[in-house]
Motif scaffolding. Structure first.
Motif, short mmCIF file in Angstrom:
data_model
loop_
_atom_site.label_atom_id
_atom_site.label_comp_id
_atom_site.label_asym_id
_atom_site.label_seq_id
_atom_site.Cartn_x
_atom_site.Cartn_y
_atom_site.Cartn_z
N ASP A 82 0.81 -1.22 0.00
CA ASP A 82 0.00 0.00 0.00
C ASP A 82 0.84 1.27 0.00
O ASP A 82 0.36 2.32 -0.37
N PHE A 83 2.05 1.17 0.48
CA PHE A 83 2.89 2.37 0.51
C PHE A 83 4.36 1.98 0.45
O PHE A 83 4.73 0.83 0.67
N GLU A 84 5.16 2.99 0.12
CA GLU A 84 6.61 2.82 0.10
C GLU A 84 7.20 3.67 1.21
O GLU A 84 6.68 4.75 1.49
N GLU A 85 8.26 3.20 1.83
CA GLU A 85 8.92 4.01 2.83
C GLU A 85 10.39 4.15 2.51
O GLU A 85 10.99 3.28 1.88
N ALA A 86 10.95 5.28 2.93
CA ALA A 86 12.36 5.55 2.69
C ALA A 86 12.81 6.51 3.78
O ALA A 86 11.98 7.12 4.46
N TYR A 87 14.10 6.61 3.97
CA TYR A 87 14.57 7.56 4.97
C TYR A 87 15.91 8.17 4.58
O TYR A 87 16.62 7.63 3.73
N LEU A 88 16.17 9.31 5.17
CA LEU A 88 17.45 10.00 4.98
C LEU A 88 18.11 10.14 6.34
O LEU A 88 17.46 10.57 7.30
N THR A 89 19.36 9.78 6.42
CA THR A 89 20.09 9.96 7.68
C THR A 89 20.95 11.22 7.58
O THR A 89 21.02 11.86 6.53
N HIS A 90 21.61 11.57 8.66
CA HIS A 90 22.48 12.76 8.71
C HIS A 90 21.71 14.05 8.48
O HIS A 90 22.22 14.99 7.87
N TYR A 91 20.47 14.09 8.95
CA TYR A 91 19.69 15.31 8.76
C TYR A 91 19.98 16.30 9.89
O TYR A 91 19.94 15.96 11.07
N ASP A 92 20.31 17.52 9.50
CA ASP A 92 20.58 18.58 10.45
C ASP A 92 19.40 19.55 10.45
O ASP A 92 19.17 20.26 9.47
N SER A 93 18.66 19.59 11.56
CA SER A 93 17.43 20.39 11.56
C SER A 93 17.72 21.88 11.71
O SER A 93 16.85 22.70 11.42
N ALA A 102 25.64 15.37 11.54
CA ALA A 102 24.28 15.42 12.08
C ALA A 102 23.73 14.01 12.21
O ALA A 102 24.10 13.11 11.46
N PHE A 103 22.83 13.82 13.16
CA PHE A 103 22.31 12.46 13.37
C PHE A 103 20.79 12.39 13.39
O PHE A 103 20.21 11.44 13.91
N GLY A 104 20.12 13.38 12.83
CA GLY A 104 18.68 13.27 12.69
C GLY A 104 18.33 12.35 11.53
O GLY A 104 19.16 12.07 10.67
N THR A 105 17.10 11.86 11.54
CA THR A 105 16.63 11.01 10.44
C THR A 105 15.29 11.53 9.96
O THR A 105 14.43 11.89 10.77
#
Ligand code: ZN
Length: 115
Positions: A82-93, A102-105
């Motif tokens: 029903d859906f696809e998921e993906a993520y990005l690491t090293h996100y700096d808010s 950075a260690f946000g996701t």
């Protein structure tokens, strides 16, 4: 691909359509705990885990966002079907960039058209 050496940074691109996404915002809604938003091009929903400790809860939130706040619908959906998921690491808010230190996701959910 993203080069994470040094202090180089990269823009935040939607994993599904490679469009730059807007800075996550506080969302209207009773239980939305994390900041999030929507890809302007493909409509994928995203939510940010600033600490990298909330994974499952953030994915669930992004899924409910994708369902327009409909919990029951969100919980009835199956990944890949029903859906696809993906993520990005090293996100700096702070800078809204991807950055080596950075260690946000950011978690992204895109519903399949038939869902
Ligand atoms: Zn997109």
């Amino acid at each position: 691909m993203l080069d994470m050496r040094g202090e180089r940074t990269a823009p935040v691109l939607c994993p599904f359509c490679r469009t730059e996404v807007p800075r996550p915002q506080e969302l209207e809604g009773l239980w939305y705990e994390f900041d999030g938003g929507q890809c302007p091009r493909c409509g994928a929903s995203f939510a940010v885990d600033p600490t990298a400790r909330n994974g499952g809860a953030v994915i669930t939130q992004a899924l409910v966002q994708a369902c327009g706040g409909d919990w029951d619908k969100a919980l009835g959906l199956a990944v890949e079907t029903d859906f696809e998921e993906a993520y990005l690491t090293h996100y700096d808010s702070y800078s809204h960039r991807l950055k080596a230190t950075a260690f946000g996701t950011m978690y992204f959910i895109r519903l399949r058209p038939e869902a």
